[in-house]
Scaffold this motif. Structure first.
Motif: not given
Length: 170
Positions: A36-46, A123-126, A128-139
């Motif tokens: 399982h790869i990609g963003s859906t494989s990472v708990s907490g990631l938008k 393993t790097h929560a910060e 996850v937040v940066q990437y998730g926020d970027l994707k959410e804003n771009l969407a």
């Protein structure tokens, strides 16, 4: 394709397990492992709610012989689709639900890149937040333009891959 990024869904791992079981049946003895790869494989990631799977196989050329079975399972068989040595399948059309990125076991670079990014994010929560926020804003900025969404992520993803690979190898 409409760009939708949602909060992490606890059901995504179960969806991976269910679909990967079907792919294991189709690929049979050619399959070494499936990740399982990609963003859906990472708990907490938008993420866009699309389950990405990476089968690792013995002989990538033999995967083409499974196209009819994959089609019956609802997948479009896309061949390499711009990435030498990969076999790519997508399910769900414009409302895509699953993507399969199959690689031959000796394609270490592509396999390692996918696993490194996944494991780094796990393993790097910060990050996850940066990437998730970027994707959410771009969407929100490009809800009907998947190309602009992808272009907007490109620089971040390239740096994430470099960082993750360095971390993974050390």
């Amino acid at each position: 394709m409409k760009v939708v990024v949602t909060a992490y869904n606890d059901n995504w791992n179960q969806m991976f397990l269910e679909e990967s079981s079907k792919i294991k049946t189709i690929f049979g003895e050619e399959l070494i492992d499936i990740h399982h790869i990609g963003s859906t494989s990472v708990s907490g990631l938008k993420a866009k709610p699309i389950i990405d799977m990476m089968p690792v196989v013995k002989d990538i050329a033999k995967i083409d012989s499974f196209n009819e079975q994959m089609t019956k399972l609802g997948y479009e068989c896309m061949g390499e689709l711009g990435m030498k040595g990969r076999r790519y399948f997508r399910k769900g059309g414009d409302d895509r639900t699953h993507q399969v990125h199959a690689f031959q076991a000796d394609n270490k670079a592509d396999i390692e890149r996918h696993l490194a990014v996944r494991d780094y994010l796990r393993t790097h929560a910060e990050a996850v937040v940066q990437y998730g926020d970027l994707k959410e804003n771009l969407a929100k900025q490009f809800p009907n333009d998947i190309e602009a969404y992808m272009d907007g992520k490109d620089e971040f993803v390239k740096e994430l891959e470099r960082t993750a690979l360095h971390w993974f190898r050390n």
